[in-house]
Design an enzyme around this catalytic site. Sequence first.
Site, PDB file in Angstrom:
ATOM      1  CG  ASP A  38      51.251 -11.974  54.057  1.00  0.00           C
ATOM      2  OD1 ASP A  38      51.398 -12.249  52.584  1.00  0.00           O
ATOM      3  OD2 ASP A  38      52.121 -11.963  54.003  1.00  0.00           O
ATOM      4  CG  ASP A 232      56.570 -11.285  55.153  1.00  0.00           C
ATOM      5  OD1 ASP A 232      55.118 -10.737  54.751  1.00  0.00           O
ATOM      6  OD2 ASP A 232      57.148 -11.541  54.670  1.00  0.00           O
ATOM      7  CG  ASP A 236      52.102  -7.773  54.065  1.00  0.00           C
ATOM      8  OD1 ASP A 236      51.206  -7.926  52.744  1.00  0.00           O
ATOM      9  OD2 ASP A 236      53.110  -8.828  53.880  1.00  0.00           O
TER      10      ASP A 236
END
Length: 287
Positions: A38, A232, A236
């Site tokens: 990410d 995080d 996600d």
Amino acid sequence: ATPTSIMVGTGRAAEDGILFKGGEHLERTHELEAIVLDKTGTITKGKPEVTEFIGNEETLKLLASAEKGSEHPLAEAIVAYATENSLPFLEVDAFNAIPGRGIEATVGEKQILVGNRKLMRDHQVNAVDAEEAMAQFEIEGKTAMLIAINGEYRGVVAVADTIKETAPEAIKQLKEQGLEVIMLTGDNERTAQAIAKQVGIDTVIASVLPEEKADKVKEIQLRGKKVGMVGDGVNDAPALAIADIGIAIGTGTEVAIEAADVTILGGELLLIPKAIKISHATIRNIR
Ligand code: ADP
Ligand code: MG
């Protein structure tokens, strides 16, 4: 697999700040062939700051007041910027977050929209005047957001997040270990490419809606790869759960940590190649 070597391996990993939920996750980590990361809060520090604002004071006041209702890191940056500039916050009558797009708020007679091009398109706001500035900010790796008041384009706010110092080295090590490294983000293609370039990532999947992140991981798995997903955020979590190994950033949200198989303390990305190394060493001892 001997229980002893797995215990030694998870113990060693834990000492380094790599917290596996169970021995089986340590055993499987060496099988990974692709790592998906990410962007915000994983590759970058996730503490963005406003770098530019285009618009008048009235627009800035409405922008900051509207963003006060959002928990997004982009919103926090805007609220901090208005506070630093001693701007008063106006009372917000209605607020609505639109995932992957931005926010919508009402202050008295005024309707405020803040977000990306998709949000403006959805509301038929013509923001073509902003395009040149937007493109420039994005080339610099900044996230630029459009502001509209009562359906009229009124300004742009640009926010920059710094990459983690060790990110380029961590990605280099992952590549040396033979892994395919991919960035996955809800941010636009141009900003994502600029950040990817800074850290040495060649493959970028951008403009992904929060609910689509897991599908993107699945697509890589369907290409026959074992995928490690690093993230995080709340958005996600499904991708972390579907990945062969979900890796949560220790500084991230509780939801992400719960969905993952392993957590890296302090969000130190160098711990990812290290985890793979420890997994390999553990397997060698077993065999
Ligand atoms: P990320 O993966 O970067 O966390 P998100 O899906 O949360 O992406 O957001 C995607 C895009 O939606 C952002 O880059 C931004 O343009 C817009 N956006 C999201 N939240 C906000 C907000 N509170 N204010 C303005 N724009 C926002
Ligand atoms: Mg994030």
